[in-house]
Design a protein around this motif. Structure first.
Motif, PDB file in Angstrom:
ATOM      1  N   TYR A   9       0.858  -1.181   0.000  1.00  0.00           N
ATOM      2  CA  TYR A   9       0.000   0.000   0.000  1.00  0.00           C
ATOM      3  C   TYR A   9       0.902   1.241   0.000  1.00  0.00           C
ATOM      4  CZ  TYR A   9      -4.167   2.607   1.779  1.00  0.00           C
ATOM      5  OH  TYR A   9      -5.212   3.475   1.962  1.00  0.00           O
ATOM      6  N   ILE A  11       1.564   5.275  -0.268  1.00  0.00           N
ATOM      7  CA  ILE A  11       0.899   6.543   0.066  1.00  0.00           C
ATOM      8  C   ILE A  11       1.839   7.674  -0.341  1.00  0.00           C
ATOM      9  CG2 ILE A  11      -0.085   7.934   1.938  1.00  0.00           C
ATOM     10  CD1 ILE A  11      -0.409   5.354   3.570  1.00  0.00           C
ATOM     11  N   ARG A  39      -2.331  11.394  -0.316  1.00  0.00           N
ATOM     12  CA  ARG A  39      -2.332  12.034   1.016  1.00  0.00           C
ATOM     13  C   ARG A  39      -1.614  13.379   0.896  1.00  0.00           C
ATOM     14  NH1 ARG A  39       1.258  12.328   5.299  1.00  0.00           N
ATOM     15  NH2 ARG A  39       0.328  12.438   7.385  1.00  0.00           N
ATOM     16  N   LYS A  41      -0.982  16.496   2.552  1.00  0.00           N
ATOM     17  CA  LYS A  41      -1.074  17.259   3.809  1.00  0.00           C
ATOM     18  C   LYS A  41       0.307  17.520   4.365  1.00  0.00           C
ATOM     19  CE  LYS A  41      -3.062  15.274   7.359  1.00  0.00           C
ATOM     20  NZ  LYS A  41      -4.036  14.472   8.128  1.00  0.00           N
ATOM     21  N   ASN A  72      -6.931  10.254   1.145  1.00  0.00           N
ATOM     22  CA  ASN A  72      -6.769  10.424   2.591  1.00  0.00           C
ATOM     23  C   ASN A  72      -7.627  11.585   3.088  1.00  0.00           C
ATOM     24  OD1 ASN A  72      -4.959  12.056   4.862  1.00  0.00           O
ATOM     25  ND2 ASN A  72      -5.008   9.870   5.138  1.00  0.00           N
ATOM     26  N   HIS A  87      -9.360   6.819   3.289  1.00  0.00           N
ATOM     27  CA  HIS A  87      -8.787   6.433   4.579  1.00  0.00           C
ATOM     28  C   HIS A  87      -8.950   7.598   5.551  1.00  0.00           C
ATOM     29  CE1 HIS A  87      -6.347   4.062   7.337  1.00  0.00           C
ATOM     30  NE2 HIS A  87      -6.138   5.263   7.861  1.00  0.00           N
ATOM     31  N   VAL A  88      -9.469   7.297   6.730  1.00  0.00           N
ATOM     32  CA  VAL A  88      -9.646   8.331   7.764  1.00  0.00           C
ATOM     33  C   VAL A  88      -9.029   7.883   9.085  1.00  0.00           C
ATOM     34  CG1 VAL A  88     -11.706   9.452   6.822  1.00  0.00           C
ATOM     35  CG2 VAL A  88     -11.960   7.426   8.272  1.00  0.00           C
ATOM     36  N   ASP A  92     -10.761  12.217  12.214  1.00  0.00           N
ATOM     37  CA  ASP A  92     -11.343  12.656  10.944  1.00  0.00           C
ATOM     38  C   ASP A  92     -12.837  12.345  10.924  1.00  0.00           C
ATOM     39  OD1 ASP A  92      -8.783  13.449   9.983  1.00  0.00           O
ATOM     40  OD2 ASP A  92      -8.323  11.355   9.535  1.00  0.00           O
ATOM     41  N   SER A 111      -7.792   4.377  10.774  1.00  0.00           N
ATOM     42  CA  SER A 111      -6.652   4.131  11.645  1.00  0.00           C
ATOM     43  C   SER A 111      -7.158   3.611  12.979  1.00  0.00           C
ATOM     44  CB  SER A 111      -5.868   5.428  11.876  1.00  0.00           C
ATOM     45  OG  SER A 111      -5.520   6.011  10.646  1.00  0.00           O
ATOM     46  N   GLY A 130      -5.696   0.623   9.603  1.00  0.00           N
ATOM     47  CA  GLY A 130      -4.281   0.948   9.497  1.00  0.00           C
ATOM     48  C   GLY A 130      -3.753   1.135  10.914  1.00  0.00           C
ATOM     49  N   LYS A 140       5.227  11.831   9.116  1.00  0.00           N
ATOM     50  CA  LYS A 140       3.988  12.401   9.665  1.00  0.00           C
ATOM     51  C   LYS A 140       4.325  13.350  10.797  1.00  0.00           C
ATOM     52  CE  LYS A 140      -0.323  10.772  11.848  1.00  0.00           C
ATOM     53  NZ  LYS A 140      -1.287  11.785  11.440  1.00  0.00           N
ATOM     54  N   ILE A 167       1.680   0.573   9.405  1.00  0.00           N
ATOM     55  CA  ILE A 167       2.174   1.818   8.789  1.00  0.00           C
ATOM     56  C   ILE A 167       3.141   2.512   9.739  1.00  0.00           C
ATOM     57  CG2 ILE A 167       0.189   3.169   9.672  1.00  0.00           C
ATOM     58  CD1 ILE A 167       0.408   4.829   7.041  1.00  0.00           C
ATOM     59  N   ALA A 187       1.990  -0.385   4.657  1.00  0.00           N
ATOM     60  CA  ALA A 187       1.733   0.910   4.022  1.00  0.00           C
ATOM     61  C   ALA A 187       2.983   1.758   4.189  1.00  0.00           C
ATOM     62  CB  ALA A 187       0.536   1.592   4.675  1.00  0.00           C
TER      63      ALA A 187
HETATM   64  C1  LIG Z   1      -3.255   2.968   5.503  1.00  0.00           C
HETATM   65  C2  LIG Z   1      -3.193   4.123   6.441  1.00  0.00           C
HETATM   66  N1  LIG Z   1      -3.139   3.896   7.756  1.00  0.00           N
HETATM   67  C3  LIG Z   1      -3.069   4.930   8.617  1.00  0.00           C
HETATM   68  C4  LIG Z   1      -3.052   6.235   8.147  1.00  0.00           C
HETATM   69  C5  LIG Z   1      -3.006   7.416   9.085  1.00  0.00           C
HETATM   70  O1  LIG Z   1      -4.237   8.113   9.076  1.00  0.00           O
HETATM   71  P1  LIG Z   1      -4.465   9.303  10.150  1.00  0.00           P
HETATM   72  O2  LIG Z   1      -4.293   8.705  11.491  1.00  0.00           O
HETATM   73  O3  LIG Z   1      -5.764   9.958   9.873  1.00  0.00           O
HETATM   74  O4  LIG Z   1      -3.293  10.301   9.829  1.00  0.00           O
HETATM   75  P2  LIG Z   1      -3.083  11.147   8.475  1.00  0.00           P
HETATM   76  O5  LIG Z   1      -2.570  10.213   7.433  1.00  0.00           O
HETATM   77  O6  LIG Z   1      -4.407  11.728   8.074  1.00  0.00           O
HETATM   78  O7  LIG Z   1      -2.092  12.185   8.843  1.00  0.00           O
HETATM   79  C6  LIG Z   1      -3.111   6.421   6.760  1.00  0.00           C
HETATM   80  N2  LIG Z   1      -3.104   7.648   6.218  1.00  0.00           N
HETATM   81  N3  LIG Z   1      -3.193   5.363   5.924  1.00  0.00           N
END
Ligand SMILES: Cc1ncc(COP(=O)(O)OP(=O)(O)O)c(N)n1
Ligand SMILES: Cc1ncsc1CCOP(=O)(O)O
Ligand SMILES: [Mg+2]
Length: 216
Positions: A9, A11, A39, A41, A72, A87-88, A92, A111, A130, A140, A167, A187
């Protein structure tokens, strides 16, 4: 959903690479990714029309190659593009809300790092979770302390059968720990997007998946 689509996966957003994101995605597809999440951000991320335009370009690359395209966080964008999935995270838009607003065919990942969150994901109808960060990550900005592959092993021991993707900080050296703990997939962002050779980096990860029986 066939859980094998989650095995590798990838990203990426525009700030995760110094190259053209379209080129990096093409290379990753050639290397064998099984799905992609857009994604956009963090520092310097595109917004508005520019964000939408890049999403469309990346989606087209995915569509041309039969690779599922996830968005995302941004349900509006996912709906506009008729993305394959969204994906949330826990902060979110809730999975239940997405289920009300999105077509039934849109896959929803959430997540989840605790058993409670994972159980809620099941109740809410999520397609996969995730779990992470597995290891230290600098990708991140607001990443939590790593929970390690042990967390996935724990979720499996507690009977969690929903597909799980690990991830955070995963690379070719540590990916096997995540798979051995019971993840369906890995991921990754930087292991591919920041590599000088994204296709080779992807093939290297693919080899580890094969060695761990995730070869479909
Ligand atoms: C596959 C996957 N798993 C986890 C995440 C993380 O999501 P999140 O906790 O909302 O953090 P952000 O990616 O939005 O910063 C993901 N994006 N993908
Ligand atoms: C989006 C996200 N969620 C938890 S860790 C992470 C960043 C993963 O990036 P990398 O694979 O470069 O560590
Ligand atoms: Mg999020």
């Amino acid at each position: 959903m066939n859980r094998h689509i989650l095995s590798l996966y990838f990203i990426m957003g525009s700030n995760n690479t110094n190259e053209s994101p379209v080129h990096v995605l093409q290379q990753a597809i050639e290397g064998g990714i099984t799905c992609f999440q857009f994604r956009e951000k963090g520092h310097g991320a595109l917004v508005g029309k520019e964000k939408q335009q890049l999403a469309r370009e990346l989606q087209q690359v995915c569509q041309a190659n039969g690779v599922p395209f996830f968005v995302n966080d941004d349900l509006k964008l996912a709906l506009e593009l008729e993305a394959d999935g969204i994906h949330v995270g826990q902060d979110d838009i809730p999975v239940r809300e997405i289920k009300k607003l999105a077509p039934a065919s849109m896959l929803v990942g959430v997540s989840a790092k605790t058993l409670e969150e994972a159980k809620s994901a099941v109740e809410d109808g999520a397609d996969y979770i995730g779990t992470g960060p597995m290891f230290i990550t600098s990708t991140k900005e607001d990443a939590d302390v790593p929970v390690g592959p042990e967390r996935i092993r724990f979720l499996r021991e507690e009977g969690m059968t929903l597909p799980i993707v690990g991830i955070g900080g995963i690379d070719e050296k540590n990916a096997h720990h995540v798979l051995e703990a019971g993840a369906d997939g890995i991921a990754v962002i930087s292991a591919i997007s920041m590599s000088r050779h994204p296709k080779q980096a992807t093939s290297d990860l693919k080899k580890i998946l094969m060695e761990n029986g995730r070869n479909e």
